[in-house]
Design an enzyme around this catalytic site. Sequence first.
Site, PDB file in Angstrom:
ATOM      1  CG  ASP A  38       5.076  11.928  72.394  1.00 37.48           C
ATOM      2  OD1 ASP A  38       3.940  12.020  72.909  1.00 37.48           O
ATOM      3  OD2 ASP A  38       6.067  11.474  72.982  1.00 37.48           O
ATOM      4  CG  ASP A 133       0.006  11.850  74.691  1.00 43.51           C
ATOM      5  OD1 ASP A 133      -0.092  10.620  74.762  1.00 43.51           O
ATOM      6  OD2 ASP A 133       0.886  12.491  75.272  1.00 43.51           O
ATOM      7  CD  GLU A 134       3.861   7.854  72.347  1.00 45.32           C
ATOM      8  OE1 GLU A 134       4.897   7.278  72.051  1.00 45.32           O
ATOM      9  OE2 GLU A 134       3.345   7.784  73.481  1.00 45.32           O
TER      10      GLU A 134
END
Lengths: 443, 369
Positions: A38, A133-134
């Site tokens: 993350d 983003d994860e």
Amino acid sequence: MGAFPAPPRCGLTDVRIRGQCAVPHPMSGSPPTILHVDMDAFYASVEIRDNPSLSGLPVCVGGPSDQRGVIAAASYEARRFGVHSAMPTAEAQRLCPDLVLLPCDFERYTQASREIMAIFRSYTPLVEPLSLDEAFLDVSGCERLFGSAVEIGRKIKLEILRDTGLVASVGVAPSKFLAKLASDLSKPDGFRVIEAHEVRSVLDPLPVSKIYGVGPRTALRLEAMGVKTVADLARRSREDVAREFGATGVWIHDLAQGIDTRRVTPRREEKSHGMERTFADDIADREELRKFLLEFCEEVAFGLRDMGLRGRTITLKARYANFTTLTRTKTLEHATNLGPRIYSVARELLERIPPGPLRLVGVQVSNLSDVRLPVQEKLFGDLEMTDKGPAPRATDTRQRMEKVTEGLDRLRRKYAQRVVVPASLLGREKPVGRDGTNGKLKV
Amino acid sequence: MKVICDRQKLHDGLAVVNNVIPTKSTKPVLENLCLVATDSALELLGTDLESSVRYRIDGVQVDEPGPAVVPARVTLDFVRDLSGETVTLSTHDNKCVISSGADACDLVTTEADEFPVITRFGSERTFSIQGGSFTRLVNRVAFAAAREAGRYAMHGVLAEIENGSLKLVATDGRRLALCTAPVEEGSAIRAAGKAAIVPAKGMQLFCRVISDPLEQVEFHVSENQIGLRTKSAEIFTRLIDGEFPRYAAVIPRESNHTMEADAALLARKLRLVANVTGTEARAVRFKLAPGELDLFGQSAGRGEARARMDVDFKAGEAEIAFNPDYVLDGLKNCEEGLVRLTFNERSSPGKFTLAENYVYIVMPITIEG
């Protein structure tokens, strides 16, 4: 890179056969092979990376307060003031008068995201992105090539920093739930491993709200039952929790035991693709709304073509000033990924919505299929099957349109997506959402 | 009512009328059959309110005229299993006695005035056609009608009278069958310009009623129903009120590619290749080179198959893919042995000429990239 299938992990059925009480740590046999990576304050971090003079300042990315803007991302400096994402910008500015507010530059974030995802995929094909983003990674079977999951996690964290200048938090654990928990617990700039034998000691002291699926309401109900921590929940019998919460009860009880059998599934199938936007000021003018719709339809269609998909069901969403939200849906004879086709339906659907100022409109295409699947052509097209009576050969029109679109897409990919737009949209700005992102929705 | 009737004739009539009578209906009276004895004839009546049949048995001995409404299914079954030459039908109070020799049954009757009124054929004749030629026309076309999905009008067969012939068209939106046959001249002129959408079920019913292929049958088309009269039966069915797709424009007039092939051989090769194609998005690719047709089918789960056959094809090369089931449906009706396929592009309709005045249009399956 070899595609190593994940070995079957401890399944729910195994656990049930052995009986839940006898197995306090059902994961005890499985080594941690799931990673959750993350990025820390992703959008804000990209901005700070590209403009180092911002470092150390409370930086936020989001829409302006005079346009009902909300915060899309906040740096850790800003978070210290209580600013968080999804908070109205006006409120964030009240909490932190020195807040540096930046507009959203989605393309740059997407670029950074692509680089990060590429790093993940260089280790394992089992990458399940959750957002830009994860992602979850399953690295079981990669040990001989890259070392243990813990080593891979360290390598990935370093590589992201080296290649993109951005900081990631990494969690390594035997299951998705625990991996996400691990990255969460160690943020920012964290690295946390939860080994199978630590599961109880990590989970037990946590508040139940840390369990995925326990929202504020469930947390309150649990508290009323005298359940505050994960340990409290784990001690309850499965039947008790199931009786109180049904299927959710079974689910959260499993998680409290550390049982999570969800696999990392790369390429989660797109179920729908759409775009919506809340306006700075409510719009009642239908002509103006149609322009927005056309813009969204073109954008959504481009996205579908980009993903190699087309869809049959088109849904229009409209929210009135008083927050009443209406949707209207139509399913086509033929799946499409052509902007004008989607727009003609969206326009028709807009006619079916009572007049009045709208604060939001959106278009969504669902019932998606792969363009590479063989298609049974139809004798009579959609246009021909309207109530006005069929007029033949829409197929030809469609095929001509497809050919033209193919050429235009090549231009759009080479220069810019907006290098060719419908004439009625000339001179308009690219639509942006309240948080400054482009409002794209994927479900 | 009291009637003495030939057993075989009665059984034939009951079988015809039972075709329209529903086995389960929200209106129980419809599960019955109405027997009416008049002068020297016995009429059998049945209806499901969509279609109705009036079947006349001549040469019966009527001792006492009158009606009787009896359960249809039981009557048919009982008469079928009787063995005598003749059957006697008579009513006593609220019973109907069916007897033959030493065998008899008493059936419960329903009040005759509860039975719906069945339309009678008008004296005006609209057009007529030989029974056998009509059933062949229906068999050549009706299979292409829509079954589950699609607009309601496509669940029917379009019947048009023009230039002295009867044209039937059916389509489910992916394929279309069209066939014409001449009708008797004088009457055709009066009926010219009439078009009707007949439910596919009704068309099948018509075919079942036609027992003698050489007999000339008469049709009557009115605003909302179509009627057929044979020498022993009158049958009416309600028309579909809707708009049939404008089919004429989708029939290609010109084409770049023409192939002629032996229909039976093509069907055999097609079935061969179709074996490996999947259940969804079934496709067989037709690849044409001079004198040769190459068939290819595949599916991810099963594998691939190829078949080759000699055909009459002259110009260059061409390619098109079809759902093999659709093509086979048409080839079944190709009695003349030779089939002609014409098409323009791999995404434009394929036109199969299966006989004189009989074309079958199949939309291809396209695969991108």
